[in-house]
Write a protein that holds these residues in place. Structure first.
Motif, PDB file in Angstrom:
ATOM      1  N   LYS A   1       0.828  -1.212   0.000  1.00  0.00           N
ATOM      2  CA  LYS A   1       0.000   0.000   0.000  1.00  0.00           C
ATOM      3  C   LYS A   1       0.859   1.258   0.000  1.00  0.00           C
ATOM      4  CE  LYS A   1      -3.996  -2.131   2.181  1.00  0.00           C
ATOM      5  NZ  LYS A   1      -4.754  -2.321   3.419  1.00  0.00           N
ATOM      6  N   GLN A   2       1.958   1.233   0.789  1.00  0.00           N
ATOM      7  CA  GLN A   2       2.846   2.392   0.801  1.00  0.00           C
ATOM      8  C   GLN A   2       3.508   2.570  -0.566  1.00  0.00           C
ATOM      9  OE1 GLN A   2       6.185   2.262   3.494  1.00  0.00           O
ATOM     10  NE2 GLN A   2       6.611   4.437   3.222  1.00  0.00           N
ATOM     11  N   LEU A   3       3.927   1.473  -1.171  1.00  0.00           N
ATOM     12  CA  LEU A   3       4.549   1.541  -2.491  1.00  0.00           C
ATOM     13  C   LEU A   3       3.570   2.077  -3.528  1.00  0.00           C
ATOM     14  CD1 LEU A   3       7.183   0.934  -3.962  1.00  0.00           C
ATOM     15  CD2 LEU A   3       6.323  -1.362  -4.405  1.00  0.00           C
ATOM     16  N   ALA A   4       2.317   1.665  -3.452  1.00  0.00           N
ATOM     17  CA  ALA A   4       1.290   2.165  -4.379  1.00  0.00           C
ATOM     18  C   ALA A   4       1.109   3.668  -4.200  1.00  0.00           C
ATOM     19  CB  ALA A   4      -0.030   1.438  -4.154  1.00  0.00           C
ATOM     20  N   ARG A   5       1.101   4.138  -2.939  1.00  0.00           N
ATOM     21  CA  ARG A   5       0.989   5.591  -2.703  1.00  0.00           C
ATOM     22  C   ARG A   5       2.179   6.333  -3.285  1.00  0.00           C
ATOM     23  NH1 ARG A   5      -0.558   3.865   2.490  1.00  0.00           N
ATOM     24  NH2 ARG A   5       1.488   4.468   3.306  1.00  0.00           N
ATOM     25  N   LEU A   6       3.384   5.765  -3.115  1.00  0.00           N
ATOM     26  CA  LEU A   6       4.589   6.407  -3.659  1.00  0.00           C
ATOM     27  C   LEU A   6       4.545   6.459  -5.185  1.00  0.00           C
ATOM     28  CD1 LEU A   6       7.321   4.850  -1.347  1.00  0.00           C
ATOM     29  CD2 LEU A   6       6.577   7.230  -1.396  1.00  0.00           C
ATOM     30  N   TYR A   7       4.132   5.356  -5.816  1.00  0.00           N
ATOM     31  CA  TYR A   7       4.024   5.326  -7.271  1.00  0.00           C
ATOM     32  C   TYR A   7       2.996   6.337  -7.767  1.00  0.00           C
ATOM     33  CZ  TYR A   7       6.948   1.173  -8.001  1.00  0.00           C
ATOM     34  OH  TYR A   7       7.985   0.299  -8.082  1.00  0.00           O
ATOM     35  N   LYS A   8       1.871   6.410  -7.079  1.00  0.00           N
ATOM     36  CA  LYS A   8       0.824   7.344  -7.471  1.00  0.00           C
ATOM     37  C   LYS A   8       1.316   8.793  -7.347  1.00  0.00           C
ATOM     38  CE  LYS A   8      -3.312   6.049  -6.441  1.00  0.00           C
ATOM     39  NZ  LYS A   8      -4.578   5.756  -5.763  1.00  0.00           N
ATOM     40  N   ALA A   9       2.001   9.102  -6.261  1.00  0.00           N
ATOM     41  CA  ALA A   9       2.548  10.454  -6.077  1.00  0.00           C
ATOM     42  C   ALA A   9       3.586  10.766  -7.157  1.00  0.00           C
ATOM     43  CB  ALA A   9       3.170  10.586  -4.688  1.00  0.00           C
ATOM     44  N   HIS A  10       4.418   9.785  -7.471  1.00  0.00           N
ATOM     45  CA  HIS A  10       5.434   9.981  -8.514  1.00  0.00           C
ATOM     46  C   HIS A  10       4.779  10.182  -9.881  1.00  0.00           C
ATOM     47  CE1 HIS A  10       9.373   9.779 -10.293  1.00  0.00           C
ATOM     48  NE2 HIS A  10       8.987   8.803 -11.095  1.00  0.00           N
ATOM     49  N   TYR A  11       3.757   9.388 -10.171  1.00  0.00           N
ATOM     50  CA  TYR A  11       3.032   9.519 -11.441  1.00  0.00           C
ATOM     51  C   TYR A  11       2.460  10.926 -11.591  1.00  0.00           C
ATOM     52  CZ  TYR A  11      -0.731   9.018 -14.830  1.00  0.00           C
ATOM     53  OH  TYR A  11      -1.573   9.207 -15.896  1.00  0.00           O
ATOM     54  N   TRP A  12       1.786  11.426 -10.550  1.00  0.00           N
ATOM     55  CA  TRP A  12       1.171  12.745 -10.664  1.00  0.00           C
ATOM     56  C   TRP A  12       2.200  13.852 -10.723  1.00  0.00           C
ATOM     57  CZ3 TRP A  12      -3.111  13.004 -12.865  1.00  0.00           C
ATOM     58  CH2 TRP A  12      -4.058  12.014 -12.698  1.00  0.00           C
ATOM     59  N   SER A  13       3.355  13.672 -10.083  1.00  0.00           N
ATOM     60  CA  SER A  13       4.403  14.687 -10.225  1.00  0.00           C
ATOM     61  C   SER A  13       4.944  14.687 -11.652  1.00  0.00           C
ATOM     62  CB  SER A  13       5.520  14.472  -9.211  1.00  0.00           C
ATOM     63  OG  SER A  13       6.247  13.302  -9.495  1.00  0.00           O
ATOM     64  N   LEU A  14       5.049  13.500 -12.270  1.00  0.00           N
ATOM     65  CA  LEU A  14       5.468  13.439 -13.677  1.00  0.00           C
ATOM     66  C   LEU A  14       4.432  14.092 -14.591  1.00  0.00           C
ATOM     67  CD1 LEU A  14       6.944   9.835 -13.933  1.00  0.00           C
ATOM     68  CD2 LEU A  14       8.194  11.988 -14.068  1.00  0.00           C
ATOM     69  N   MET A  15       3.146  13.894 -14.289  1.00  0.00           N
ATOM     70  CA  MET A  15       2.087  14.519 -15.094  1.00  0.00           C
ATOM     71  C   MET A  15       2.141  16.041 -14.984  1.00  0.00           C
ATOM     72  SD  MET A  15       0.306  12.444 -16.870  1.00  0.00           S
ATOM     73  CE  MET A  15       1.742  11.471 -17.183  1.00  0.00           C
ATOM     74  N   GLU A  16       2.408  16.553 -13.788  1.00  0.00           N
ATOM     75  CA  GLU A  16       2.539  18.002 -13.608  1.00  0.00           C
ATOM     76  C   GLU A  16       3.734  18.537 -14.379  1.00  0.00           C
ATOM     77  OE1 GLU A  16       0.509  20.256 -12.197  1.00  0.00           O
ATOM     78  OE2 GLU A  16      -0.877  18.574 -12.017  1.00  0.00           O
ATOM     79  N   GLU A  17       4.835  17.791 -14.366  1.00  0.00           N
ATOM     80  CA  GLU A  17       6.019  18.198 -15.122  1.00  0.00           C
ATOM     81  C   GLU A  17       5.731  18.185 -16.622  1.00  0.00           C
ATOM     82  OE1 GLU A  17      10.673  16.864 -15.828  1.00  0.00           O
ATOM     83  OE2 GLU A  17       9.449  15.804 -14.350  1.00  0.00           O
ATOM     84  N   LEU A  18       5.021  17.167 -17.084  1.00  0.00           N
ATOM     85  CA  LEU A  18       4.658  17.089 -18.493  1.00  0.00           C
ATOM     86  C   LEU A  18       3.761  18.257 -18.889  1.00  0.00           C
ATOM     87  CD1 LEU A  18       4.693  15.406 -21.137  1.00  0.00           C
ATOM     88  CD2 LEU A  18       2.617  14.310 -20.302  1.00  0.00           C
ATOM     89  N   LYS A  19       2.794  18.592 -18.035  1.00  0.00           N
ATOM     90  CA  LYS A  19       1.908  19.713 -18.309  1.00  0.00           C
ATOM     91  C   LYS A  19       2.700  21.021 -18.388  1.00  0.00           C
ATOM     92  CE  LYS A  19      -1.527  20.164 -15.420  1.00  0.00           C
ATOM     93  NZ  LYS A  19      -2.651  20.532 -14.560  1.00  0.00           N
ATOM     94  N   ARG A  20       3.655  21.179 -17.471  1.00  0.00           N
ATOM     95  CA  ARG A  20       4.485  22.387 -17.463  1.00  0.00           C
ATOM     96  C   ARG A  20       5.334  22.469 -18.734  1.00  0.00           C
ATOM     97  NH1 ARG A  20       9.473  23.075 -16.552  1.00  0.00           N
ATOM     98  NH2 ARG A  20       9.812  21.039 -15.612  1.00  0.00           N
ATOM     99  N   LYS A  21       5.928  21.347 -19.127  1.00  0.00           N
ATOM    100  CA  LYS A  21       6.762  21.343 -20.335  1.00  0.00           C
ATOM    101  C   LYS A  21       5.921  21.583 -21.588  1.00  0.00           C
ATOM    102  CE  LYS A  21      10.662  18.694 -18.733  1.00  0.00           C
ATOM    103  NZ  LYS A  21      11.559  17.574 -18.992  1.00  0.00           N
ATOM    104  N   HIS A  22       4.704  21.023 -21.625  1.00  0.00           N
ATOM    105  CA  HIS A  22       3.824  21.254 -22.768  1.00  0.00           C
ATOM    106  C   HIS A  22       3.446  22.724 -22.868  1.00  0.00           C
ATOM    107  CE1 HIS A  22      -0.086  21.477 -24.860  1.00  0.00           C
ATOM    108  NE2 HIS A  22       0.526  20.655 -25.685  1.00  0.00           N
ATOM    109  N   LYS A  23       3.150  23.352 -21.727  1.00  0.00           N
ATOM    110  CA  LYS A  23       2.832  24.779 -21.710  1.00  0.00           C
ATOM    111  C   LYS A  23       3.993  25.602 -22.246  1.00  0.00           C
ATOM    112  CE  LYS A  23      -0.244  25.948 -18.101  1.00  0.00           C
ATOM    113  NZ  LYS A  23      -0.479  26.404 -16.763  1.00  0.00           N
TER     114      LYS A  23
END
Length: 143
Positions: free
Chosen positions: A36-58
């Motif tokens: 469960k902790q690993l899933a939370r870490l992966y989810k947090a990492h995924y969303w940080s990557l999505m935010e970075e992708l959104k920033r780079k696309h902008k």
């Protein structure tokens, strides 16, 4: 230096570390907690990557606009006209007269009309029968 990650339940694990044997329930509880902790870490990492992708696309959109080839089209108008005739350039619109869709890269047609291009070899029409058309065929046969 990377941030250190604290594993949930380390106090409980420390207390059980001196045990010679663990019950099945303890092992499953520990594994479940860590998964469960690993899933939370992966989810947090995924969303940080999505935010970075959104920033780079902008940033990309701000620098280049909708198409990085827009300025090239203005500078090399004659060359692009020749490339477009050959199907090598970037078309803005599908070549089918009523279609308003954007043409696929390096083609003169959109996704819906790509089969109209006699030179393309990547796409083929689907031969899979549709239930509805089979129903009408069988109805007309029996009539």
């Amino acid at each position: 230096m990377a941030d250190s990650i604290t594993i949930d339940g380390t106090d409980e694990d420390l207390a059980l570390s001196k045990s010679d044997y663990l019950s099945r329930q303890e092992v499953l509880r520990r594994r479940s907690r860590r998964v469960k902790q690993l899933a939370r870490l992966y989810k947090a990492h995924y969303w940080s990557l999505m935010e970075e992708l959104k920033r780079k696309h902008k940033e990309y959109y701000w620098l280049y606009g909708k198409s990085p080839f827009k300025e090239d089209e203005k500078k090399n108008g004659e060359q692009n006209d020749e490339n477009n005739k050959l199907g090598l350039g970037f078309q803005l619109k599908c070549q089918i007269s009523d279609c308003k869709d954007k043409a696929m890269a390096l083609t003169r047609f959109c996704h819906k009309h790509i089969l109209k291009d006699t030179n393309q070899i990547l796409y083929r029409g689907c031969n899979f029968p549709i239930k509805r058309s089979l129903y009408w065929i069988t109805m007309s046969i029996h009539a």
